[in-house]
Write a protein that holds these residues in place. Structure first.
Motif, PDB file in Angstrom:
ATOM      1  N   THR A  65      30.505  79.668  29.962  1.00  0.00           N
ATOM      2  CA  THR A  65      31.831  78.689  31.111  1.00  0.00           C
ATOM      3  C   THR A  65      31.123  77.505  30.973  1.00  0.00           C
ATOM      4  N   GLY A  66      32.213  76.049  31.397  1.00  0.00           N
ATOM      5  CA  GLY A  66      31.263  74.676  31.516  1.00  0.00           C
ATOM      6  C   GLY A  66      32.365  73.651  31.559  1.00  0.00           C
ATOM      7  N   THR A  67      31.815  72.691  32.252  1.00  0.00           N
ATOM      8  CA  THR A  67      32.421  71.899  32.212  1.00  0.00           C
ATOM      9  C   THR A  67      32.083  70.496  31.955  1.00  0.00           C
ATOM     10  N   GLU A  68      33.295  69.768  31.789  1.00  0.00           N
ATOM     11  CA  GLU A  68      32.901  67.757  31.612  1.00  0.00           C
ATOM     12  C   GLU A  68      33.382  67.207  32.488  1.00  0.00           C
ATOM     13  N   PHE A  69      32.958  66.259  32.304  1.00  0.00           N
ATOM     14  CA  PHE A  69      33.703  65.144  33.010  1.00  0.00           C
ATOM     15  C   PHE A  69      33.096  63.533  32.658  1.00  0.00           C
ATOM     16  N   ARG A  70      33.973  63.048  32.208  1.00  0.00           N
ATOM     17  CA  ARG A  70      33.735  61.894  31.058  1.00  0.00           C
ATOM     18  C   ARG A  70      34.670  60.512  31.735  1.00  0.00           C
ATOM     19  N   THR A  71      34.086  59.879  31.434  1.00  0.00           N
ATOM     20  CA  THR A  71      33.648  58.341  32.194  1.00  0.00           C
ATOM     21  C   THR A  71      34.149  56.955  31.388  1.00  0.00           C
ATOM     22  N   PHE A  72      34.577  55.760  31.651  1.00  0.00           N
ATOM     23  CA  PHE A  72      35.128  54.781  30.392  1.00  0.00           C
ATOM     24  C   PHE A  72      33.690  53.705  30.844  1.00  0.00           C
ATOM     25  N   TYR A  76      35.963  75.164  30.703  1.00  0.00           N
ATOM     26  CA  TYR A  76      36.788  76.167  29.708  1.00  0.00           C
ATOM     27  C   TYR A  76      36.177  77.049  30.365  1.00  0.00           C
ATOM     28  N   LEU A  77      36.636  78.665  29.826  1.00  0.00           N
ATOM     29  CA  LEU A  77      36.315  79.654  30.146  1.00  0.00           C
ATOM     30  C   LEU A  77      36.276  81.202  28.153  1.00  0.00           C
ATOM     31  N   TYR A  99      39.532  79.268  26.770  1.00  0.00           N
ATOM     32  CA  TYR A  99      41.010  78.800  26.984  1.00  0.00           C
ATOM     33  C   TYR A  99      40.086  77.418  27.714  1.00  0.00           C
ATOM     34  N   CYS A 100      40.811  75.915  27.881  1.00  0.00           N
ATOM     35  CA  CYS A 100      40.362  75.283  28.432  1.00  0.00           C
ATOM     36  C   CYS A 100      41.459  74.632  28.709  1.00  0.00           C
ATOM     37  N   TYR A 101      41.158  74.236  30.441  1.00  0.00           N
ATOM     38  CA  TYR A 101      42.269  72.967  30.801  1.00  0.00           C
ATOM     39  C   TYR A 101      41.512  71.967  30.729  1.00  0.00           C
ATOM     40  N   VAL A 102      42.548  70.325  31.085  1.00  0.00           N
ATOM     41  CA  VAL A 102      42.117  68.938  30.525  1.00  0.00           C
ATOM     42  C   VAL A 102      42.989  68.382  31.514  1.00  0.00           C
ATOM     43  N   ASP A 103      42.762  67.315  32.376  1.00  0.00           N
ATOM     44  CA  ASP A 103      42.754  66.427  32.539  1.00  0.00           C
ATOM     45  C   ASP A 103      42.622  64.825  32.642  1.00  0.00           C
ATOM     46  N   ILE A 134      43.153  51.630  35.736  1.00  0.00           N
ATOM     47  CA  ILE A 134      43.863  51.853  36.344  1.00  0.00           C
ATOM     48  C   ILE A 134      44.258  53.020  36.968  1.00  0.00           C
ATOM     49  N   SER A 135      43.729  53.580  37.741  1.00  0.00           N
ATOM     50  CA  SER A 135      43.096  55.514  38.080  1.00  0.00           C
ATOM     51  C   SER A 135      45.232  56.134  38.403  1.00  0.00           C
ATOM     52  N   GLY A 136      45.030  57.005  37.865  1.00  0.00           N
ATOM     53  CA  GLY A 136      46.415  57.742  38.254  1.00  0.00           C
ATOM     54  C   GLY A 136      46.823  57.052  37.825  1.00  0.00           C
ATOM     55  N   GLU A 137      47.592  56.072  37.197  1.00  0.00           N
ATOM     56  CA  GLU A 137      48.749  55.872  36.373  1.00  0.00           C
ATOM     57  C   GLU A 137      49.127  56.849  35.534  1.00  0.00           C
ATOM     58  N   SER A 138      48.613  57.350  34.026  1.00  0.00           N
ATOM     59  CA  SER A 138      49.034  57.973  33.397  1.00  0.00           C
ATOM     60  C   SER A 138      48.211  59.347  32.228  1.00  0.00           C
ATOM     61  N   HIS A 139      48.170  59.895  33.816  1.00  0.00           N
ATOM     62  CA  HIS A 139      48.029  61.631  33.488  1.00  0.00           C
ATOM     63  C   HIS A 139      48.042  62.636  32.163  1.00  0.00           C
ATOM     64  N   LEU A 140      48.080  63.385  31.654  1.00  0.00           N
ATOM     65  CA  LEU A 140      48.102  63.792  31.252  1.00  0.00           C
ATOM     66  C   LEU A 140      47.191  64.998  30.745  1.00  0.00           C
ATOM     67  N   TYR A 141      47.818  66.812  31.255  1.00  0.00           N
ATOM     68  CA  TYR A 141      47.040  68.031  31.313  1.00  0.00           C
ATOM     69  C   TYR A 141      47.416  68.201  30.363  1.00  0.00           C
ATOM     70  N   GLU A 142      46.606  69.256  30.329  1.00  0.00           N
ATOM     71  CA  GLU A 142      46.736  70.216  28.534  1.00  0.00           C
ATOM     72  C   GLU A 142      46.038  71.449  28.775  1.00  0.00           C
ATOM     73  N   ASN A 143      46.609  72.674  28.182  1.00  0.00           N
ATOM     74  CA  ASN A 143      46.569  74.414  28.422  1.00  0.00           C
ATOM     75  C   ASN A 143      45.707  73.518  27.076  1.00  0.00           C
ATOM     76  N   ARG A 144      44.704  74.211  26.851  1.00  0.00           N
ATOM     77  CA  ARG A 144      44.518  74.883  25.037  1.00  0.00           C
ATOM     78  C   ARG A 144      43.701  76.252  25.091  1.00  0.00           C
ATOM     79  N   PRO A 145      44.226  76.785  24.639  1.00  0.00           N
ATOM     80  CA  PRO A 145      43.638  78.284  24.063  1.00  0.00           C
ATOM     81  C   PRO A 145      42.855  77.940  22.461  1.00  0.00           C
TER      82      PRO A 145
END
Length: 225
Positions: free
Chosen positions: A47-54, A66-67, A83-87, A94-105
């Protein structure tokens, strides 16, 4: 050790404080939490999580969860399905203008070896990426190969160095590479903190990132008396 980590974070924070106009000129950060829970002799849960910043403390770029399940074939070889979920917020400042959502097994093979008394860690991963961006759905597949080593400096400190190459299975093949070097601090026999530097080359851009991670392992197997 405490003063070393404090000094490194202070230096990185100061270097990031200058005004820049491009995310490539900024020192960003990846904050990681990774846990492995042993549930049987052959099986463990990942299990785990990541938080990335500019930037080190600002401007979110990516959230990653991920799990997965690990099958420990032997002491050297591990098979993983996950399985991973990515936002991903691909905009900068400019936050919130171009989000891409990914499901990644993905499926993964990990292998450990010793060469001239130096531990080497191989990881080969096949990812299936289901991308959703502005009502557009895209499916991509890629291979990732990572080679790394962990060198103990003493009972408390260690060095962790690794490089990972990405290969897309269609279109342009080699578009991404990650090099990582970190100083690790053992909290206990199974838990550690790592502070490092990541150079991330992606789509002809080059990013410099601070990486701070907490890695834990638990053993949930029933102990026999």
């Amino acid at each position: 050790m405490k003063y070393l980590l404090t000094t490194l974070v202070l230096i990185l924070f100061i270097s990031n404080s200058y005004s820049q106009s491009s995310p490539e000129d900024k020192l960003g950060a990846w904050y990681m939490f990774d846990a492995t829970h042993r549930v049987a002799d052959k099986w463990s849960i990942k299990t785990g999580t990541e938080f990335r910043t500019f930037e080190v403390f600002d401007n979110m770029n990516l959230l990653f969860y991920y799990l997965g399940a690990n099958y420990h074939l032997n002491k050297k070889t591990t098979l993983t399905i996950s399985y991973c979920y990515v936002d991903i917020d691909r905009s900068y400042a400019i936050s919130g203008e171009s989000h891409l959502y990914e499901n990644r097994p993905y499926e993964q093979l990990s292998y450990k070896q010793d060469t001239f008394k130096i531990p080497l860690f191989h990881r080969l991963r096949l990812e299936h990426r289901f991308l959703n961006y502005k009502h557009t759905h895209t499916t991509l597949h890629r291979l990732r190969y990572r080679l790394g080593t962990k060198i103990n400096l003493n009972k408390t400190l260690f060095l962790n160095v690794k490089n990972e190459v990405f290969a897309n299975l269609k279109d342009e093949v080699f578009t991404e590479n990650r090099f990582y070097a970190a100083l690790g601090f053992n909290i206990s026999k199974t838990n550690n903190i790592q502070l490092g530097y990541l150079n991330h080359e992606i789509n002809k851009s080059n990013f410099n990132r601070l990486q701070l991670g907490l890695f834990i392992k638990t053993d949930l197997r029933k102990k026999t008396k």
